[in-house]
Design a protein around this motif. Structure first.
Motif, PDB file in Angstrom:
ATOM      1  N   THR A 118       0.862  -1.186   0.000  1.00 26.05           N
ATOM      2  CA  THR A 118       0.000   0.000   0.000  1.00 26.05           C
ATOM      3  C   THR A 118       0.893   1.228   0.000  1.00 26.05           C
ATOM      4  N   VAL A 119       0.662   2.109  -0.955  1.00 19.81           N
ATOM      5  CA  VAL A 119       1.432   3.343  -1.074  1.00 19.81           C
ATOM      6  C   VAL A 119       0.536   4.512  -0.695  1.00 19.81           C
TER       7      VAL A 119
ATOM      8  N   LYS B 202      11.370   3.882  -7.021  1.00 20.23           N
ATOM      9  CA  LYS B 202      10.899   3.599  -8.374  1.00 20.23           C
ATOM     10  C   LYS B 202       9.705   4.471  -8.738  1.00 20.23           C
ATOM     11  N   LEU B 203       8.861   4.759  -7.751  1.00 22.56           N
ATOM     12  CA  LEU B 203       7.709   5.611  -8.023  1.00 22.56           C
ATOM     13  C   LEU B 203       8.107   7.075  -8.184  1.00 22.56           C
TER      14      LEU B 203
ATOM     15  N   ILE C  63      -2.970   8.426  -9.976  1.00 21.96           N
ATOM     16  CA  ILE C  63      -3.163   7.020  -9.600  1.00 21.96           C
ATOM     17  C   ILE C  63      -3.183   6.133 -10.842  1.00 21.96           C
ATOM     18  N   ALA C  64      -3.817   6.619 -11.921  1.00 21.75           N
ATOM     19  CA  ALA C  64      -3.853   5.846 -13.160  1.00 21.75           C
ATOM     20  C   ALA C  64      -2.455   5.673 -13.740  1.00 21.75           C
ATOM     21  N   CYS C  65      -1.635   6.709 -13.646  1.00 23.21           N
ATOM     22  CA  CYS C  65      -0.254   6.619 -14.135  1.00 23.21           C
ATOM     23  C   CYS C  65       0.536   5.572 -13.344  1.00 23.21           C
ATOM     24  N   ILE C  66       0.310   5.536 -12.033  1.00 24.33           N
ATOM     25  CA  ILE C  66       1.006   4.554 -11.200  1.00 24.33           C
ATOM     26  C   ILE C  66       0.538   3.140 -11.531  1.00 24.33           C
ATOM     27  N   HIS C  67      -0.771   2.976 -11.655  1.00 25.91           N
ATOM     28  CA  HIS C  67      -1.310   1.641 -11.930  1.00 25.91           C
ATOM     29  C   HIS C  67      -0.923   1.141 -13.318  1.00 25.91           C
ATOM     30  N   GLU C  68      -0.672   2.057 -14.244  1.00 24.93           N
ATOM     31  CA  GLU C  68      -0.251   1.622 -15.571  1.00 24.93           C
ATOM     32  C   GLU C  68       1.098   0.918 -15.515  1.00 24.93           C
ATOM     33  N   GLN C  69       1.970   1.391 -14.638  1.00 28.13           N
ATOM     34  CA  GLN C  69       3.293   0.787 -14.505  1.00 28.13           C
ATOM     35  C   GLN C  69       3.302  -0.319 -13.454  1.00 28.13           C
ATOM     36  N   TYR C  70       2.543  -0.120 -12.360  1.00 31.59           N
ATOM     37  CA  TYR C  70       2.542  -1.083 -11.260  1.00 31.59           C
ATOM     38  C   TYR C  70       1.092  -1.361 -10.854  1.00 31.59           C
ATOM     39  N   PRO C  71       0.396  -2.217 -11.584  1.00 29.70           N
ATOM     40  CA  PRO C  71      -1.034  -2.452 -11.347  1.00 29.70           C
ATOM     41  C   PRO C  71      -1.348  -3.105 -10.008  1.00 29.70           C
TER      42      PRO C  71
END
Length: 221
Positions: free
Chosen positions: A7-8, A41-42, A66-74
């Protein structure tokens, strides 16, 4: 990155200033995660690329981040602890010379002094303070005032002390830990500007949000 159960927590201020055109996640939000390998990494995740020309202020929805993060780390669980919309302002780091700063400071000081003096004199003239003092002095002392009595002197000292107490500081000396009235009004003005920027961007469809404009460097199909 193995982050299926991580959890971030992210926290962003309403208005963030950046000094480089390649804006990363670490430039606009603070990050916390129990898995310390996730954060570096984030932080380098590219969010926005500011062009050489054009506007230098953007409104980014936290959903877009959040979408940008999930695109790389779902597999990451993202918890937002800050603002829902972040204003990113690019500031070109062109500094003026020391003499320019001195000239500006002197000009502002003279302008403030002249404006304050004019306002006080205009108030005294409208309220006929000098005539009032003369009448009070004659009533109490039984003689006419010569225009410079204890009343005028006390009034002048009282204005000075009142201004210092009201604005809560003299130079760099602060009398209490409370913010000054000027600081309060500046924060109110800043909040109103930020709210207006977010609302205008939303109404014009210029806000970077999910399903709208994408962050530069990673185009979506």
């Amino acid at each position: 990155m193995s982050a299926e159960q991580d959890t971030v927590y992210i926290k962003g201020d309403k208005d963030v200033e950046v000094t480089k055109r390649e804006v990363t996640l670490g430039d606009i939000v603070a990050l916390e995660c129990s898995n310390k390998t996730v954060i570096p990494k984030l932080k380098v995740l590219k969010i926005l690329k500011i062009p050489d020309e054009g506007k230098h202020r953007y409104v980014i929805s936290i959903l877009k981040i959040i979408a940008c993060i999930h695109e790389q780390y779902p597999g990451l669980d993202i918890q937002n602890m800050g603002e829902t919309d972040i204003i990113v302002t690019y500031e070109d780091q062109k500094t003026s010379g020391a003499m320019i700063h001195v000239v500006k400071a002197v000009f502002v000081a003279l302008l403030t002094f002249a404006g304050s003096a004019f306002a006080i004199m205009a108030f005294n003239n409208d309220a006929s303070v000098s005539d009032l003092f003369a009448q009070v002095y004659e009533f109490v002392m039984g003689s006419k005032s010569d225009g410079f009595t204890i009343m005028e002197a006390s009034y002048s000292v009282g204005i000075t002390v009142g201004i210092l107490v009201f604005f809560n500081h003299f130079g760099k000396k602060r009398f209490t830990v409370d913010p000054t009235p000027l600081e309060v009004q500046m924060r109110v003005y800043e909040n109103e500007i930020q709210t207006t920027l977010v609302e205008n961007a939303s109404r014009k469809g210029a806000e970077m949000d999910v399903g709208k404009a994408d962050y530069a460097g990673n185009p979506r199909p």
